[in-house]
Design a protein around this motif. Structure first.
Motif, mmCIF file in Angstrom:
data_model
loop_
_atom_site.group_PDB
_atom_site.id
_atom_site.type_symbol
_atom_site.label_atom_id
_atom_site.label_comp_id
_atom_site.label_asym_id
_atom_site.label_seq_id
_atom_site.Cartn_x
_atom_site.Cartn_y
_atom_site.Cartn_z
ATOM 1 N N THR A 220 0.846 -1.201 0.000
ATOM 2 C CA THR A 220 0.000 0.000 0.000
ATOM 3 C C THR A 220 0.881 1.251 0.000
ATOM 4 O O THR A 220 1.088 1.875 -1.029
ATOM 5 N N GLY A 224 1.508 0.871 -3.636
ATOM 6 C CA GLY A 224 0.070 0.796 -3.862
ATOM 7 C C GLY A 224 -0.416 1.525 -5.110
ATOM 8 O O GLY A 224 0.151 2.526 -5.545
ATOM 9 N N TYR A 259 -6.836 -5.187 -3.892
ATOM 10 C CA TYR A 259 -6.244 -5.224 -2.552
ATOM 11 C C TYR A 259 -7.297 -5.640 -1.529
ATOM 12 O O TYR A 259 -8.343 -5.003 -1.421
ATOM 13 N N LEU A 286 -8.287 0.582 2.591
ATOM 14 C CA LEU A 286 -7.008 0.248 3.237
ATOM 15 C C LEU A 286 -7.207 0.174 4.743
ATOM 16 O O LEU A 286 -6.677 -0.700 5.428
#
Length: 592
Positions: A220, A224, A259, A286
Motif C-alpha cells: 500500500t 500501492g 487489494y 485500506l
C-alpha cells in the motif's frame, strides 16, 4: 537532547524522548551542486511522467508539502507547510527500527532520510533517501483519508509483535544499504552481505505480526495503486520516487490484483521489481483491511497464544492483565491449564510495571531488575475476578494490611504471606504486595521463597493484550543517543570539486539568465576532464535549447550526449529520458 529542534511544528514537538534519539540534523549545506542536480533531474522526470499516472493530488501535493522541483527540500520549509495539515517531518540516519518508524507515523511525523542517492544510483536506491521519503510520501499526505490511514497504520504497527528473526533481518538490511551507498565498499563485501541477507530471508520461518504488517505496508504505502484494475493510478511512495519502476509497473506483465485481506499472503523482495501490484478502490478500504488484520493481533487478542508470541520475540514486550496492570520485560515462561488458559507468566531480567502507559512508582527496572512473575486467573471458588472486589469482599478474603493470608488460585497456585500493600487504579485492584511470602504450584514446585524479599502479585483474571516494546517507553528504554556521525562522510578530491563548481555555475546561469557566454568553456572542460559525467552536459543543452542561441554549442552537446547514450549502456536510458524532458517540457506550475 538539549539542542532538539522542533521546527516550530506541533507534531514534532510532541515526540517522546525514545523517538527523538533517532533524529539527526539535516545539514543542508552538505548537499553538493551535483546532489541538487540529481534532485532536479529526478523531480523533472517524475513530473513529466507522473502527471499522467499519479493519483490526482500528486503535483498539488508537492507544493502543499513545501517541495519544489528545483531544490532539495529543507526541513524548516517542509514543517511550515506540513504543519498546516497536522503533520511534521524530521531527518534520520538511514534505516531506523521498524517499530520506531511506525510510531513516528502514529505521531503524524514523516521520517526522512537525510542523505540523497549518488548519481550512479539515480533511478533506484535500496537505501532510504530524501527523494524517496519526501518526493514519495510527502505529496499525498495532504489527502485526509490517506494521512488517516498512515497514522492509524503507525499506531497499530507500533504494537505489532516481532520474532527474533525480524531483528536479524532489520540489521542485515541496514548493513547492506549502508555498504551499497558507501564510496569505498568493495564488491566482495557487498556480495557477502547480500548472501547473508538472502540466507536470513529464506529462513524466516512463520511470519510474525510485524512481517505480515510489513507486507500490507509494502503493497500500500510503498507500492500501492488506486482506482480500477484497468486504469489504476500510483500512490505508493516506492513507485512515485523510482523513475524506473513508475514507468514499468504500468505495463501488462505486472499483474494488477484487488487489494484485500488476501494480500497478506504475498511476500515481497526489496531487491527486485514487483511481479504484481495491488489496487484499492478507496483509501478507506485500506483502513478496513488493516482493521480486519488488527483484530487478529496479540494486542487485541491476548491469551496464551499472544504470550507465546512474546516469548518467541526474545525482546521486550508488554502483557496486560484484565485489571489494566501492564508488565514489561523479556518473557521467558508461561503456565497453562488444561483449557490452554494462562495461569502464570514470567519475565527474566529487567522488568517494569505500569498502568495506562505510565510506569508505577517504585516499580521500574531498578526495582524489578531480576524479572517478574505472577499468577493469572481467579481464586478458587470465587464468583468474580479479584480485581473487581469491594473493600468488604477483600476483608472477607483476608486481604487487608498486616494480615497473614493464604490464597489458592483455580490453577492450584498458592500464595501465602503477610499483606504489605494493596494498589488500586481506576476502581480496580491491580497489585498486592506480600512480605514473608511463599508461592507454590499445584505440584509442589516452589516459585517464590520468603528470603527472596518482597513479593508483588499482579492481579487479573486474564491476559487481555500483548504488544511489542515497553508500556512506558520513555521510562523503560535506555535513551542511547544514536551517534550524530552520518553513515558516511565523503571527502571530495580536487577534480570532483571542480565538477561541483561547473554544476553550481550552470545553475546560477539558469536562475539568473546571465553569463551564458561561460557555457562553451564549461562544456569544453566537461568533455576533456570529466568524461564520466552526463548530467551537467544535459543541463547545458537544456539552457541553449530553450534560449534558441548558441546553435553550434547546442549541436555539439547533443551529438556528445547521443554518442554517450549509444556507447554507455548504464547512461543510455538516463540521457534519453533527459533529452525527452528537454524536448517536451512541462510547465512547472501546471496543477492538474
Amino acid at each position: 537532547m538539549s539542542h532538539f529542534n522542533d521546527f516550530n511544528n506541533a507534531q514534532v514537538a510532541k515526540l517522546p524522548k525514545h523517538l527523538k534519539q533517532f533524529i539527526v540534523d539535516q545539514n543542508y549545506e552538505k548537499y553538493t551542486p551535483i546532489d541538487q542536480a540529481v534532485w532536479r533531474y529526478v523531480m523533472r522526470q517524475n513530473y513529466s511522467y507522473l502527471k499522467n499516472v499519479a493519483y490526482y493530488p500528486y503535483i498539488k501535493g508537492l507544493q502543499r508539502a513545501g517541495l519544489s522541483i528545483e531544490h532539495i527540500p529543507d526541513l524548516q520549509t517542509m514543517n511550515d507547510n506540513l504543519g498546516k495539515i497536522g503533520w511534521g517531518a524530521v531527518t534520520v540516519d538511514g534505516f531506523i527500527p521498524p517499530a520506531a518508524f511506525m510510531e513516528y507515523q502514529a505521531y503524524r511525523v514523516l521520517v526522512i532520510a537525510a542523505d540523497i542517492r549518488q548519481i550512479n544510483h539515480i533511478e533506484y536506491t535500496p537505501a532510504p533517501d530524501i527523494i524517496h521519503e519526501s518526493a514519495g510520501h510527502a505529496p499525498i499526505i495532504a489527502d485526509t483519508d490517506y494521512n488517516n490511514y498512515l497514522s492509524y497504520f503507525g499506531s497499530i504497527g507500533a504494537k505489532a509483535m516481532f520474532s527474533a528473526k525480524d531483528f536479524e533481518l532489520y540489521e542485515a538490511i541496514r548493513k547492506l544499504s549502508i555498504l551499497k551507498e558507501a564510496v569505498d565498499a568493495n564488491d566482495s563485501e557487498i556480495a557477502k552481505s547480500e548472501k547473508e541477507l538472502r540466507y536470513i530471508n529464506e529462513n524466516m520461518g512463520e511470519p510474525s505480526e510485524m512481517a505480515l504488517l510489513g507486507r500490507l505496508h509494502w503493497w500500500t504505502v510503498e507500492y500501492g495503486l488506486i482506482g480500477t484494475l484497468e486504469n489504476p493510478k500510483i500512490y505508493g511512495a516506492g513507485l512515485l520516487s523510482s523513475i524506473g519502476e513508475s514507468a514499468s509497473c504500468m505495463q501488462r506483465h505486472v499483474e494488477k490484483i484487488w487489494y484485500n485481506m488476501d494480500t497478506i499472503n504475498y511476500a515481497y523482495d526489496i531487491t527486485k521489481p514487483q511481479p504484481q501490484l495491488f489496487v484499492t478502490e478507496t483509501f478507506q478500504n485500506l483502513i478496513d483491511v488493516l482493521e480486519t488484520f488488527a483484530n487478529t493481533m496479540a494486542f487485541r487478542v491476548g491469551g496464551a497464544e499472544s504470550v507465546m508470541k512474546a516469548i518467541d520475540c526474545k525482546n521486550v514486550a508488554t502483557a496486560v492483565y484484565s485489571s489494566g496492570l501492564q508488565v514489561s520485560g523479556i518473557f521467558t515462561d508461561i503456565g497453562l491449564n488444561a483449557d490452554d488458559e494462562v495461569t502464570f507468566i514470567k519475565t527474566t531480567g529487567v522488568s517494569a510495571l505500569a498502568f495506562a502507559g505510565k510506569q508505577l512508582e517504585n516499580h521500574g527496572k531498578d526495582y524489578h531488575k531480576d524479572g517478574f512473575s505472577s499468577p493469572v486467573g481467579r481464586l478458587k471458588s470465587s464468583l468474580k475476578p479479584l480485581e473487581n472486589s469491594s473493600d468488604e469482599e477483600m476483608e472477607l478474603a483476608g486481604l487487608y494490611l498486616g494480615n497473614k493470608t493464604n490464597l489458592t488460585f483455580e490453577s492450584g497456585i498458592t500464595v501465602a504471606g503477610k499483606v504489605n500493600n494493596i494498589l488500586k487504579r481506576a476502581e480496580k485492584i491491580i497489585l498486592i504486595t506480600f512480605e514473608e511470602c511463599t508461592v507454590t504450584e499445584g505440584n509442589g514446585n516452589v516459585l517464590f521463597k520468603p528470603e527472596w524479599g518482597i513479593y508483588d502479585m499482579a492481579v487479573g483474571d486474564k491476559i487481555v493484550s500483548v504488544f511489542n516494546g515497553a508500556a512506558d517507553k520513555d521510562a523503560f528504554e535506555e535513551i542511547t543517543l544514536v551517534s550524530l556521525e552520518k553513515t558516511q562522510q565523503i571527502v571530495y578530491d580536487d577534480k570532483t570539486l571542480k565538477l561541483h563548481q561547473f554544476y553550481k555555475t550552470v545553475r546560477e546561469i539558469r536562475e539568473s539568465g546571465d553569463h551564458l557566454a561561460k557555457l562553451p568553456d564549461i562544456f569544453d572542460q566537461l568533455r576533456t576532464n570529466h568524461r564520466q559525467d552526463w548530467l551537467c552536459a544535459l543541463e547545458i543543452l537544456e539552457l541553449v535549447y530553450h534560449k534558441k542561441i548558441y546553435h553550434q554549442l547546442e549541436r555539439d552537446v547533443l551529438i556528445y550526449l547521443e554518442l554517450k547514450a549509444a556507447r554507455e549502456a548504464d547512461h543510455r536510458k538516463l540521457i534519453n529520458d533527459g533529452l525527452h524532458v528537454i524536448k517536451n517540457p512541462v510547465s512547472q506550475l501546471v496543477v492538474e
